[in-house]
Motif scaffolding. Structure first.
Motif: not given
Length: 130
Positions: A109-130
């Protein structure tokens, strides 16, 4: 009767044009889109192009929280397994592979002041290019 058909056609022709415009194929169905983004949580594997990537650990998340003025935008660094090898990735910086480059392009998620995301909240987007 002819007037009714004419009125109906006046309505259906623009509607058909709009409907058909939504059916545009961006790439052949048997080939992945060059700009496709694949998403994964920690310890989930995403396939993007020919690469397989699994986010493992969060090294750094120093992004500036929303609603806060920061001098530095911050960054995100993770350790990920890419095609079987552990590599460090930084948001926005491509990692060179034998068959192209893999980039971490999005972190939620986007960061919000005074709120630390839990590891389970994280989603990562990846892109591949040749």
């Amino acid at each position: 009767m002819a007037r009714k058909v004419e009125d109906t056609m006046r309505f259906l022709v623009p509607l058909a044009a709009v409907a058909l415009s939504a059916c545009v194929t961006v790439y052949p169905p048997d080939e992945p889109a060059a700009e496709a983004v694949a998403y994964a949580h920690f310890n989930e594997t995403a396939t993007v192009g020919p690469a397989r990537v699994t986010p493992l650990t969060l090294v750094e998340d120093s992004r500036c929280p929303t609603g806060v003025q920061c001098v530095w935008a911050g960054r995100v660094r993770i350790t990920a397994r890419i095609d079987g090898a552990a590599r460090e990735m930084t948001l926005g910086q491509p990692v060179t592979l034998d068959h192209g480059a893999l980039t971490l392009v999005e972190v939620r998620p986007v960061r919000v002041a005074d709120v630390a995301p839990r590891p389970a909240d994280y989603v990562f987007g990846f892109r591949f290019a040749r």
